[in-house]
Design a protein around this motif. Structure first.
Motif, PDB file in Angstrom:
ATOM      1  N   SER A  63     -18.033  64.958  96.898  1.00 38.26           N
ATOM      2  CA  SER A  63     -17.073  63.939  97.337  1.00 38.26           C
ATOM      3  C   SER A  63     -15.633  64.402  97.129  1.00 38.26           C
ATOM      4  CB  SER A  63     -17.321  62.626  96.592  1.00 38.26           C
ATOM      5  OG  SER A  63     -17.094  62.768  95.206  1.00 38.26           O
ATOM      6  N   ILE A  64     -15.342  65.064  95.989  1.00 39.36           N
ATOM      7  CA  ILE A  64     -13.986  65.529  95.728  1.00 39.36           C
ATOM      8  C   ILE A  64     -13.593  66.651  96.691  1.00 39.36           C
ATOM      9  CG2 ILE A  64     -12.388  66.439  93.983  1.00 39.36           C
ATOM     10  CD1 ILE A  64     -13.444  63.657  93.391  1.00 39.36           C
ATOM     11  N   ALA A  65     -14.577  67.413  97.168  1.00 38.28           N
ATOM     12  CA  ALA A  65     -14.302  68.492  98.113  1.00 38.28           C
ATOM     13  C   ALA A  65     -13.669  67.957  99.397  1.00 38.28           C
ATOM     14  CB  ALA A  65     -15.581  69.260  98.433  1.00 38.28           C
ATOM     15  N   ILE A  66     -13.999  66.738  99.763  1.00 33.70           N
ATOM     16  CA  ILE A  66     -13.356  66.107 100.925  1.00 33.70           C
ATOM     17  C   ILE A  66     -11.873  65.899 100.639  1.00 33.70           C
ATOM     18  CG2 ILE A  66     -13.216  63.984 102.293  1.00 33.70           C
ATOM     19  CD1 ILE A  66     -15.603  65.484 103.090  1.00 33.70           C
ATOM     20  N   ILE A 120     -16.211  61.159 112.144  1.00 34.72           N
ATOM     21  CA  ILE A 120     -17.673  61.199 112.034  1.00 34.72           C
ATOM     22  C   ILE A 120     -18.148  62.637 111.811  1.00 34.72           C
ATOM     23  CG2 ILE A 120     -19.843  60.841 113.271  1.00 34.72           C
ATOM     24  CD1 ILE A 120     -18.511  58.451 114.643  1.00 34.72           C
ATOM     25  N   ALA A 121     -17.545  63.598 112.535  1.00 40.58           N
ATOM     26  CA  ALA A 121     -17.944  64.999 112.406  1.00 40.58           C
ATOM     27  C   ALA A 121     -17.692  65.534 111.002  1.00 40.58           C
ATOM     28  CB  ALA A 121     -17.182  65.854 113.423  1.00 40.58           C
ATOM     29  N   GLY A 122     -16.689  64.982 110.317  1.00 44.19           N
ATOM     30  CA  GLY A 122     -16.418  65.413 108.954  1.00 44.19           C
ATOM     31  C   GLY A 122     -17.186  64.645 107.900  1.00 44.19           C
ATOM     32  N   SER A 123     -17.340  63.357 108.096  1.00 42.69           N
ATOM     33  CA  SER A 123     -17.955  62.513 107.067  1.00 42.69           C
ATOM     34  C   SER A 123     -19.483  62.536 107.103  1.00 42.69           C
ATOM     35  CB  SER A 123     -17.458  61.074 107.203  1.00 42.69           C
ATOM     36  OG  SER A 123     -17.748  60.549 108.478  1.00 42.69           O
ATOM     37  N   LEU A 124     -20.082  62.581 108.283  1.00 33.33           N
ATOM     38  CA  LEU A 124     -21.548  62.522 108.370  1.00 33.33           C
ATOM     39  C   LEU A 124     -22.226  63.708 107.683  1.00 33.33           C
ATOM     40  CD1 LEU A 124     -23.991  60.976 109.360  1.00 33.33           C
ATOM     41  CD2 LEU A 124     -23.788  62.142 111.572  1.00 33.33           C
ATOM     42  N   PRO A 125     -21.782  64.963 107.924  1.00 37.53           N
ATOM     43  CA  PRO A 125     -22.400  66.079 107.188  1.00 37.53           C
ATOM     44  C   PRO A 125     -22.227  65.959 105.682  1.00 37.53           C
ATOM     45  CG  PRO A 125     -21.171  66.899 109.074  1.00 37.53           C
ATOM     46  CD  PRO A 125     -20.826  65.443 108.923  1.00 37.53           C
ATOM     47  N   ALA A 126     -21.084  65.424 105.228  1.00 33.16           N
ATOM     48  CA  ALA A 126     -20.856  65.256 103.787  1.00 33.16           C
ATOM     49  C   ALA A 126     -21.824  64.235 103.203  1.00 33.16           C
ATOM     50  CB  ALA A 126     -19.417  64.832 103.527  1.00 33.16           C
ATOM     51  N   ILE A 127     -22.089  63.177 103.964  1.00 36.48           N
ATOM     52  CA  ILE A 127     -23.050  62.163 103.523  1.00 36.48           C
ATOM     53  C   ILE A 127     -24.453  62.750 103.452  1.00 36.48           C
ATOM     54  CG2 ILE A 127     -24.174  59.988 104.159  1.00 36.48           C
ATOM     55  CD1 ILE A 127     -21.473  59.158 105.422  1.00 36.48           C
ATOM     56  N   LEU A 155     -14.962  70.074 105.362  1.00 40.47           N
ATOM     57  CA  LEU A 155     -15.175  68.850 106.132  1.00 40.47           C
ATOM     58  C   LEU A 155     -14.020  67.865 105.974  1.00 40.47           C
ATOM     59  CD1 LEU A 155     -18.981  68.368 105.346  1.00 40.47           C
ATOM     60  CD2 LEU A 155     -17.994  69.130 107.509  1.00 40.47           C
ATOM     61  N   GLY A 156     -13.341  67.931 104.839  1.00 42.56           N
ATOM     62  CA  GLY A 156     -12.219  67.029 104.611  1.00 42.56           C
ATOM     63  C   GLY A 156     -11.105  67.220 105.616  1.00 42.56           C
ATOM     64  N   SER A 157     -10.929  68.453 106.091  1.00 44.92           N
ATOM     65  CA  SER A 157      -9.878  68.704 107.081  1.00 44.92           C
ATOM     66  C   SER A 157     -10.167  67.946 108.372  1.00 44.92           C
ATOM     67  CB  SER A 157      -9.757  70.202 107.362  1.00 44.92           C
ATOM     68  OG  SER A 157     -10.977  70.733 107.876  1.00 44.92           O
ATOM     69  N   LEU A 158     -11.446  67.867 108.754  1.00 46.96           N
ATOM     70  CA  LEU A 158     -11.816  67.095 109.941  1.00 46.96           C
ATOM     71  C   LEU A 158     -11.573  65.606 109.721  1.00 46.96           C
ATOM     72  CD1 LEU A 158     -15.180  68.842 110.982  1.00 46.96           C
ATOM     73  CD2 LEU A 158     -12.998  68.936 112.197  1.00 46.96           C
TER      74      LEU A 158
END
Length: 205
Positions: A143-146, A173-180, A156-159
């Motif tokens: 989560s902190i990596a975002i 969505i492209a950044g948050s969904l893979p992180a989830i 992914l945080g950059s997206l």
């Protein structure tokens, strides 16, 4: 629409951020937990520092790193490492410290050194607590990596931040969904490893 190559590249950067910082947290955190067994004073200093870092908001930790180390991948890893350290140190220390004293006395009675007691008696009983701490630290690092995208870490945080800045739902969505999905994978994989590598009955004291 966000290109597959862009998402794949961001995911790879995010993966490296998460696991590099997690590895560093494990390498530093477990020895600190062992060192905390030396005395209550040492334990209070180490735990106090870890608790202090954990009490600072994540955004503030990321911001503080910039004047010290600048921006980019390495400062981001350090910021994530600081946030992920407490669960590993605290859980490992609790697991190592809560072994039945009768077992410790018996180990001393048969001639085991303090290091042998830590290795063969304390650590096996601390594994469940250690795994729980490492799993929580991994989810936290993910989560902190975002958030570290704001200091140029990429990933992914950059997206996510680009999407928020331009009101682009596809990028968000492209950044948050893979992180989830990665958070779910981390939880399931560590739970599997815990069941696979910890013998039944261990951890009961």
């Amino acid at each position: 629409m966000v290109g597959v190559e862009r998402v794949a590249g961001a995911f790879t950067e995010h993966l490296m951020l998460t696991y590099a910082s997690l590895f560093l947290s494990i390498v530093v955190g477990i020895p600190l937990a062992v060192l905390s067994l030396k005395s209550k004073r040492v334990a209070s200093i180490i735990m106090g520092f870890a608790n202090l870092v954990q009490a600072i908001p994540s955004f503030a930790v990321v911001a503080i790193v910039v004047p010290l180390l600048g921006i980019g991948f390495t400062p981001a890893v350090f910021a994530i490492f600081l946030r992920a350290l407490l669960p590993i140190v605290k859980n490992t220390y609790v697991g190592l410290n809560e072994v039945n004293e009768a077992m410790i006395d018996a180990a001393r009675g048969i001639g085991l050194t303090e290091w042998e007691i830590i290795r063969y008696v304390r650590f096996p009983h601390a594994y469940p607590a250690m795994f729980a701490g490492i799993k929580f630290a991994a989810v936290l690092a993910n989560s902190i990596a975002i958030l570290t995208a704001i200091i140029g870490s990429g990933g992914l945080g950059s997206l996510v931040f680009e999407g928020l800045a331009s009101f682009n739902t596809d990028k968000i969505i492209a950044g948050s969904l893979p992180a989830i999905l990665m958070a779910v994978f981390i939880d399931l994989s560590f739970s599997y490893m815990e069941r696979r590598f910890i013998p039944k009955g261990i951890g009961g004291g």
